[in-house]
Write a protein that holds these residues in place. Structure first.
Motif, short mmCIF file in Angstrom:
data_model
loop_
_atom_site.label_atom_id
_atom_site.label_comp_id
_atom_site.label_asym_id
_atom_site.label_seq_id
_atom_site.Cartn_x
_atom_site.Cartn_y
_atom_site.Cartn_z
N MET A 260 96.19 2.95 -93.17
CA MET A 260 96.28 3.25 -94.38
C MET A 260 97.64 4.28 -94.67
N VAL A 261 98.61 3.79 -95.46
CA VAL A 261 100.07 4.24 -95.37
C VAL A 261 100.17 4.96 -96.88
N ALA A 262 100.47 6.19 -96.92
CA ALA A 262 100.80 7.06 -98.14
C ALA A 262 102.18 6.59 -98.43
N CYS A 284 104.72 -3.00 -97.98
CA CYS A 284 103.24 -2.61 -98.39
C CYS A 284 102.56 -3.88 -98.53
N THR A 293 95.81 -1.00 -96.05
CA THR A 293 95.82 -0.26 -97.15
C THR A 293 97.10 0.69 -97.43
N GLY A 294 97.68 0.26 -98.73
CA GLY A 294 98.83 1.08 -99.14
C GLY A 294 98.28 1.96 -100.28
N LEU A 295 98.81 3.46 -100.34
CA LEU A 295 98.06 4.16 -101.13
C LEU A 295 99.43 4.91 -102.15
N GLN A 403 96.79 12.57 -100.17
CA GLN A 403 96.77 11.29 -99.62
C GLN A 403 96.32 11.31 -98.21
N CYS A 408 94.91 8.47 -95.23
CA CYS A 408 96.13 7.93 -94.66
C CYS A 408 96.27 8.45 -93.51
N ASN A 409 96.82 7.65 -92.31
CA ASN A 409 97.04 7.89 -90.99
C ASN A 409 98.55 7.68 -90.63
N VAL A 411 102.41 8.08 -93.09
CA VAL A 411 103.13 8.35 -94.45
C VAL A 411 104.54 7.76 -94.53
#
Length: 500
Positions: A260-262, A284, A293-295, A403, A408-409, A411
């Motif tokens: 999960m990327v911020a 993304c 997941t992209g946040l 985030q 998110c793991n 950034v």
């Protein structure tokens, strides 16, 4: 190439280098000194006419503008947007990747996957911040040398937790941040430290979120322990007991779907929306194709571009949640006697950005083209896969804190002016929008997206480079900000409401 035109309907072009009076570009003569990254009028505009870039509105002419004029804050006015929103009209099919990629991550008992393995000290209130720092400072690299699978002991301290209402937006946001960090997959152990009499009681958090103490999750209050010195001593003992347990975690192959990327930007310039942000958007889309997941976040920095996101919402309810957050921000800024256009900083404007609308259109490009599958409040757990959005302020440390709390793991942070930002426990990858800054700040920038202009590299090629770096950093390769030790002071929960 002296200028870049982003769409044939635009009334401006952007200078790729400084232009002088009398220079000829696109068949017209430049009438003013134009700094690199700034806009030149390519069409005449009467006072009140719309100014267009990205085929979208970025402001209104505040006076008559002639072809060749410099177009910037001196002759462009901002107005609050009045959009007619469309919902789910621009849904593009996500084709699953043919090859399922992996990274080397930490598989947790609850099924989540970490990219790092920290022990966290999380404070409930500013009054326990010094104790937390003292505990963390004990665990020097020499002390941690016998625990090679532990990335460090990090203290997450902040300036709030008391003198605040015991309910409402501010209190709920802080509790969500604490829960998110307590349960974060990048933490192999957690110690919560409070004072004892604060409004933000640790026991309330445990009850509200069903948290149970264990060998790797402990809490304590300074008043109950009987003072600062004893608290520090006890905290050190608690973490010493956690370290051998946390050290048992090892990296194993994990599917990219667990990333999960911020998606962040800061210190933006005119090239943010041309190079780095579209390249990150392509990365993304690659994540989404893997089931990851992209946040996207920073609600004030998608203001004026939100209509493009509602068209990508998977359903009307998702689009409505985004619009509700936009309306909340309009009310929030109005009652605090602010403006949504306050966001572009002096550095942003020096880099060529004129209004929040222009900045937002470039910032939204970080989200790629995939459908918008979820919209979340600040620090709320992100459950949906794919391209998602979190309501946060534009202030980078506060935004990233939310985030990371959401899960998110990693950034990824694009910047045009240059940034020394970094984060824990999720490492930050920084992408430069222009080659000049990437060269000047080579010790801080992981990727030079300016090569899209300086070397003709395609957005897709650069996006693939960013995606591949996600996998390397997720597998343990330190990003440049991480290698320099950034992240200990960038934990900043969003403080909403009155301080009492």
């Amino acid at each position: 190439m002296k200028t870049v035109r982003l769409d044939q309907s635009d009334t401006v072009v952007t200078a790729t280098r400084a232009l002088n009076i009398g220079d000829t570009v696109e068949g017209f003569v430049v009438a003013a000194q134009i700094p690199t990254g700034h806009k030149v009028a390519s069409s005449p505009m009467k006072q009140g006419d719309p100014v267009r870039k990205y085929a979208q509105l970025i402001g209104y002419a505040s006076c008559d503008i002639a072809i060749g004029d410099h177009v910037h804050t001196h002759n462009v006015a901002f107005r609050n947007t009045e959009m007619e929103y469309e919902f789910s009209t621009d849904l593009r099919e996500v084709k699953p990747a043919v090859k399922q990629d992996t990274f080397m991550g930490f598989q947790r008992e609850n099924g989540s996957v970490g990219t790092r393995n920290y022990i966290a000290i999380v404070t409930s209130v500013n009054c326990s911040a010094t104790a937390a720092r003292m505990i963390a400072d004990h665990f020097t690299p020499a002390v941690l040398a016998e625990f090679p699978n532990v990335d460090g002991v990090a203290a997450f301290v902040h300036g709030t937790g008391c003198g605040m209402a015991g309910d409402g937006d501010g209190f709920e946001a802080l509790q969500r941040v604490m829960w998110g960090y307590a349960k974060h997959p990048n933490h192999g152990g957690v110690l919560m430290v409070g004072l004892g009499c604060e409004m933000n009681q640790i026991d309330w958090l445990l009850e509200a979120y069903g948290l149970k103490q264990s060998d790797t999750f402990q809490t304590m209050n300074i008043q109950n322990v009987a003072g600062l010195r004893r608290t520090v001593e006890l905290g050190i003992k608690k973490i010493e007991a956690m370290l051998p347990i946390a050290n048992q975690a090892t990296r194993t192959p994990c599917p990219v779907s667990e990333l999960m990327v911020a998606l962040q930007c800061g210190g933006s310039d005119a090239w943010s929306g041309v190079t780095a942000n579209p390249a990150l958007g392509y990365a993304c889309d690659l994540l989404v194709a893997q089931g990851a997941t992209g946040l996207l976040a920073e609600t004030p920095e998608i203001y004026g571009a939100e209509h493009l996101l509602t068209r990508r919402a998977v359903d009307r309810a998702t689009g409505d949640r985004l619009i509700e957050r936009i309306k909340w921000w309009e009310d929030y800024t109005a009652r605090n006697k602010g403006s949504m256009d306050n966001n572009p900083s002096p550095g942003n404007k020096l880099g060529g950005l004129t209004t929040i609308l222009e900045k937002s259109l470039g910032a939204a490009a970080k989200g790629g083209t995939s459908p918008l599958t979820g919209v979340y409040k600040y620090a709320e757990p992100v459950r949906a896969r794919g391209f998602t959005f979190m309501d946060t302020p534009g202030y980078d440390p506060a935004s990233v804190t939310g985030q990371i709390a959401g899960g998110c793991n990693l950034v990824c942070f694009t910047t045009g002016r240059g940034s020394a930002f970094g984060s824990k426990p999720a490492p930050t990858i920084k992408i430069a929008t222009n080659t000049d800054m990437a060269t000047r700040m080579s010790e801080d920038m992981d990727i030079d997206a300016g090569e899209i202009l300086s070397k003709g590299v395609s957005v897709e090629e650069k996006g693939r480079e960013i995606y591949e770096m996600f996998l390397r950093v997720a597998s343990g390769e330190p990003s440049k900000s991480e290698a320099q030790g950034l992240g200990d002071h960038e934990f900043v929960p969003w403080q909403i409401g009155a301080v009492m």
